[in-house]
Design a protein around this motif. Structure first.
Motif, PDB file in Angstrom:
ATOM      1  N   TRP A 196     -27.919  33.496  -8.314  1.00  0.00           N
ATOM      2  CA  TRP A 196     -27.847  33.643  -6.396  1.00  0.00           C
ATOM      3  C   TRP A 196     -27.620  34.888  -5.539  1.00  0.00           C
ATOM      4  O   TRP A 196     -28.329  34.618  -4.677  1.00  0.00           O
ATOM      5  N   VAL A 197     -26.180  35.677  -6.430  1.00  0.00           N
ATOM      6  CA  VAL A 197     -26.370  36.787  -5.594  1.00  0.00           C
ATOM      7  C   VAL A 197     -27.412  37.705  -5.567  1.00  0.00           C
ATOM      8  O   VAL A 197     -28.077  38.395  -4.283  1.00  0.00           O
ATOM      9  N   GLU A 198     -28.210  38.027  -6.715  1.00  0.00           N
ATOM     10  CA  GLU A 198     -29.297  38.612  -6.424  1.00  0.00           C
ATOM     11  C   GLU A 198     -30.787  38.321  -5.942  1.00  0.00           C
ATOM     12  O   GLU A 198     -31.617  38.984  -5.972  1.00  0.00           O
ATOM     13  N   THR A 199     -30.555  36.856  -5.914  1.00  0.00           N
ATOM     14  CA  THR A 199     -31.629  36.556  -4.753  1.00  0.00           C
ATOM     15  C   THR A 199     -31.402  36.855  -3.748  1.00  0.00           C
ATOM     16  O   THR A 199     -32.370  35.631  -2.806  1.00  0.00           O
ATOM     17  N   GLY A 200     -30.619  36.771  -2.889  1.00  0.00           N
ATOM     18  CA  GLY A 200     -29.542  36.717  -1.729  1.00  0.00           C
ATOM     19  C   GLY A 200     -29.812  35.163  -1.087  1.00  0.00           C
ATOM     20  O   GLY A 200     -29.535  35.402   0.231  1.00  0.00           O
ATOM     21  N   VAL A 201     -28.878  34.724  -1.962  1.00  0.00           N
ATOM     22  CA  VAL A 201     -28.600  32.438  -1.195  1.00  0.00           C
ATOM     23  C   VAL A 201     -27.297  33.139  -0.894  1.00  0.00           C
ATOM     24  O   VAL A 201     -27.245  32.497   0.211  1.00  0.00           O
TER      25      VAL A 201
ATOM     26  N   LEU B 188     -11.179  39.554  -3.228  1.00  0.00           N
ATOM     27  CA  LEU B 188     -12.042  40.252  -2.263  1.00  0.00           C
ATOM     28  C   LEU B 188     -10.188  41.576  -2.438  1.00  0.00           C
ATOM     29  O   LEU B 188     -10.482  42.337  -1.577  1.00  0.00           O
ATOM     30  N   CYS B 189      -9.131  41.404  -2.778  1.00  0.00           N
ATOM     31  CA  CYS B 189      -8.731  41.743  -3.161  1.00  0.00           C
ATOM     32  C   CYS B 189      -8.298  43.295  -3.397  1.00  0.00           C
ATOM     33  O   CYS B 189      -7.931  44.133  -3.299  1.00  0.00           O
ATOM     34  N   ILE B 190      -8.816  42.996  -5.006  1.00  0.00           N
ATOM     35  CA  ILE B 190      -9.301  43.918  -6.064  1.00  0.00           C
ATOM     36  C   ILE B 190     -10.467  43.880  -6.539  1.00  0.00           C
ATOM     37  O   ILE B 190     -10.971  42.508  -6.755  1.00  0.00           O
ATOM     38  N   ARG B 191     -10.904  44.370  -6.651  1.00  0.00           N
ATOM     39  CA  ARG B 191     -12.508  44.488  -6.631  1.00  0.00           C
ATOM     40  C   ARG B 191     -12.569  44.373  -8.168  1.00  0.00           C
ATOM     41  O   ARG B 191     -12.598  45.361  -8.973  1.00  0.00           O
ATOM     42  N   TRP B 192     -12.859  43.806  -8.666  1.00  0.00           N
ATOM     43  CA  TRP B 192     -13.433  43.782 -10.642  1.00  0.00           C
ATOM     44  C   TRP B 192     -14.550  43.564 -10.915  1.00  0.00           C
ATOM     45  O   TRP B 192     -14.803  44.019 -11.814  1.00  0.00           O
ATOM     46  N   GLU B 193     -15.649  43.585  -9.891  1.00  0.00           N
ATOM     47  CA  GLU B 193     -16.836  43.675 -10.277  1.00  0.00           C
ATOM     48  C   GLU B 193     -17.483  44.707 -10.361  1.00  0.00           C
ATOM     49  O   GLU B 193     -17.069  46.162  -9.339  1.00  0.00           O
ATOM     50  N   ARG B 194     -18.178  45.194 -11.358  1.00  0.00           N
ATOM     51  CA  ARG B 194     -18.704  46.814 -11.137  1.00  0.00           C
ATOM     52  C   ARG B 194     -19.870  46.887 -10.510  1.00  0.00           C
ATOM     53  O   ARG B 194     -20.419  48.028  -9.419  1.00  0.00           O
ATOM     54  N   SER B 195     -20.342  46.562 -10.021  1.00  0.00           N
ATOM     55  CA  SER B 195     -21.538  46.233  -9.493  1.00  0.00           C
ATOM     56  C   SER B 195     -21.173  45.401  -7.299  1.00  0.00           C
ATOM     57  O   SER B 195     -20.333  44.197  -7.706  1.00  0.00           O
ATOM     58  N   THR B 196     -21.704  46.426  -7.263  1.00  0.00           N
ATOM     59  CA  THR B 196     -21.574  46.215  -5.407  1.00  0.00           C
ATOM     60  C   THR B 196     -21.947  45.157  -4.937  1.00  0.00           C
ATOM     61  O   THR B 196     -21.275  44.142  -4.050  1.00  0.00           O
ATOM     62  N   THR B 197     -23.399  44.688  -5.308  1.00  0.00           N
ATOM     63  CA  THR B 197     -23.717  43.306  -5.361  1.00  0.00           C
ATOM     64  C   THR B 197     -22.813  42.179  -5.333  1.00  0.00           C
ATOM     65  O   THR B 197     -22.673  40.963  -4.197  1.00  0.00           O
ATOM     66  N   LEU B 198     -22.547  41.796  -6.455  1.00  0.00           N
ATOM     67  CA  LEU B 198     -21.548  41.093  -6.828  1.00  0.00           C
ATOM     68  C   LEU B 198     -20.041  40.492  -5.335  1.00  0.00           C
ATOM     69  O   LEU B 198     -20.176  39.530  -5.456  1.00  0.00           O
ATOM     70  N   PHE B 199     -19.854  42.054  -5.564  1.00  0.00           N
ATOM     71  CA  PHE B 199     -19.008  42.533  -5.016  1.00  0.00           C
ATOM     72  C   PHE B 199     -19.042  41.684  -3.506  1.00  0.00           C
ATOM     73  O   PHE B 199     -18.175  40.773  -3.071  1.00  0.00           O
ATOM     74  N   GLN B 200     -19.858  42.207  -2.990  1.00  0.00           N
ATOM     75  CA  GLN B 200     -20.414  41.572  -1.093  1.00  0.00           C
ATOM     76  C   GLN B 200     -21.465  40.184  -1.871  1.00  0.00           C
ATOM     77  O   GLN B 200     -20.581  39.114  -0.102  1.00  0.00           O
ATOM     78  N   GLY B 201     -21.407  39.286  -2.880  1.00  0.00           N
ATOM     79  CA  GLY B 201     -21.142  37.995  -2.377  1.00  0.00           C
ATOM     80  C   GLY B 201     -20.006  37.031  -2.295  1.00  0.00           C
ATOM     81  O   GLY B 201     -20.054  36.187  -1.607  1.00  0.00           O
TER      82      GLY B 201
ATOM     83  N   LEU C 177     -17.736  38.303  -1.060  1.00  0.00           N
ATOM     84  CA  LEU C 177     -17.723  38.377   0.456  1.00  0.00           C
ATOM     85  C   LEU C 177     -18.472  37.871   1.526  1.00  0.00           C
ATOM     86  O   LEU C 177     -17.799  37.301   2.547  1.00  0.00           O
ATOM     87  N   HIS C 178     -19.995  37.526   1.112  1.00  0.00           N
ATOM     88  CA  HIS C 178     -20.238  36.452   1.927  1.00  0.00           C
ATOM     89  C   HIS C 178     -20.173  35.166   1.771  1.00  0.00           C
ATOM     90  O   HIS C 178     -20.294  34.474   2.722  1.00  0.00           O
ATOM     91  N   PHE C 179     -20.474  35.157   0.715  1.00  0.00           N
ATOM     92  CA  PHE C 179     -19.078  32.898   0.246  1.00  0.00           C
ATOM     93  C   PHE C 179     -17.798  33.173   1.358  1.00  0.00           C
ATOM     94  O   PHE C 179     -17.907  31.996   1.766  1.00  0.00           O
ATOM     95  N   THR C 180     -17.290  33.814   1.674  1.00  0.00           N
ATOM     96  CA  THR C 180     -16.220  33.921   2.232  1.00  0.00           C
ATOM     97  C   THR C 180     -16.065  33.924   3.137  1.00  0.00           C
ATOM     98  O   THR C 180     -15.500  33.071   4.053  1.00  0.00           O
ATOM     99  N   CYS C 181     -16.947  34.780   3.947  1.00  0.00           N
ATOM    100  CA  CYS C 181     -17.215  34.689   5.609  1.00  0.00           C
ATOM    101  C   CYS C 181     -18.000  33.223   5.649  1.00  0.00           C
ATOM    102  O   CYS C 181     -17.941  32.870   7.010  1.00  0.00           O
ATOM    103  N   THR C 182     -18.731  33.396   5.361  1.00  0.00           N
ATOM    104  CA  THR C 182     -19.361  31.264   5.520  1.00  0.00           C
ATOM    105  C   THR C 182     -18.174  30.580   5.206  1.00  0.00           C
ATOM    106  O   THR C 182     -18.019  29.502   6.045  1.00  0.00           O
ATOM    107  N   LEU C 183     -17.051  30.185   4.415  1.00  0.00           N
ATOM    108  CA  LEU C 183     -16.051  29.327   4.321  1.00  0.00           C
ATOM    109  C   LEU C 183     -15.273  29.588   5.669  1.00  0.00           C
ATOM    110  O   LEU C 183     -15.396  29.321   6.722  1.00  0.00           O
ATOM    111  N   LEU C 184     -15.323  30.868   6.890  1.00  0.00           N
ATOM    112  CA  LEU C 184     -15.002  31.247   7.765  1.00  0.00           C
ATOM    113  C   LEU C 184     -15.476  30.344   8.660  1.00  0.00           C
ATOM    114  O   LEU C 184     -14.626  30.162   9.699  1.00  0.00           O
TER     115      LEU C 184
END
Length: 259
Positions: free
Chosen positions: A69-74, A230-243, A245-252
């Motif tokens: 879903w992240v890679e397809t921009g969902v 979001l406090c600690i980035r465990w993902e090696r991929s920036t794209t997944l970490f941004q996923g 972040l986008h999910f969090t902003c959606t909820l806000l």
């Protein structure tokens, strides 16, 4: 522990495309609601994928769908949908916006990170309206200066209308940034750094009164940090970490849309 309501879960799932069914049959597709709830559990707890409770299904299945879903921009798409809903309701207050950044330490390394005095990590850039609703978010390597990151945030603006003025702290005291934003018709307001000579001062005391409301963006950053992933980035991929972040902003934003 935070909760995602059934109404929020319905809203998000309605905007995520259903997995295609094979005409040859085979294994049934994953339960979309359980997958989204499992992703929220990871976002909220900040735990590793291997610790995902069994009630959300297989951890490999939830992670696979999250990655797809992240890679397809969902997740970026549903964040923009949430922003559009706020805009259609007339809830954005763009007469003044506030910008700030927060640091997220990168434990796993990966791309898009930078080295600082406190370790490797990323910056989460946040632009909010006068009420603290996200207007734009982005990530950048932690060693990049914040004043050089404001311009790229305009590629991720949620409302169609641009803000009248942007207010930041001393990190955004930059004549080049002031000029670039002025060309867009946006006023940049920030206190001068202490090394500014009196003859080079450009900020008037009256607009600077708006700076006293900069707690608005600090409060929004505190909301983001409630989601431990979001406090600690465990993902090696920036794209997944941004996923995440986008999910969090959606909820806000959904708090404003759904109440």
């Amino acid at each position: 522990m935070l909760r995602i309501s059934e109404e929020e879960l319905d809203w998000v799932c309605d905007r995520i495309p259903d997995p295609p069914r094979s005409p040859l049959g085979g294994r049934p597709p994953a339960d979309k609601r359980k997958v989204v709830a499992g992703i929220f559990w990871i976002l909220d707890n900040g735990a590793k994928w291997k610790d995902l409770p069994a009630k959300y299904g297989s951890k490999s299945t939830v992670h696979r769908w999250f990655k797809k879903w992240v890679e397809t921009g969902v997740f970026e798409s549903i964040m923009r949908d949430a922003g559009r809903c706020v805009e259609e309701r007339g809830e954005y207050r763009l007469y003044e916006c506030f910008v700030d950044a927060t640091f997220s330490k990168a434990k796993g390394g990966g791309d898009g990170i930078g080295c600082t005095k406190v370790g490797k990590g990323v910056k989460i850039m946040v632009l909010v309206d006068a009420r603290g609703l996200p207007v734009a978010v982005d990530t950048a390597p932690a060693n990049r200066h914040e004043s050089h990151l404001v311009q790229q945030m305009f590629d991720f603006m949620l409302p169609a209308e641009q803000p009248e003025r942007i207010i930041g702290d001393k990190a955004y005291d930059d004549d080049g940034l002031d000029a670039d934003l002025a060309n867009k018709g946006i006023e940049m307001i920030s206190p001068h750094r202490s090394n500014r000579r009196p003859e080079n001062k450009t900020q008037d005391g009256r607009p600077l009164r708006r700076y006293s409301r900069r707690w608005t963006v600090e409060r929004t950053i505190a909301w983001l940090q409630h989601f431990r992933r979001l406090c600690i980035r465990w993902e090696r991929s920036t794209t997944l970490f941004q996923g995440f972040l986008h999910f969090t902003c959606t909820l806000l934003l959904l708090r404003e849309v759904l109440g």
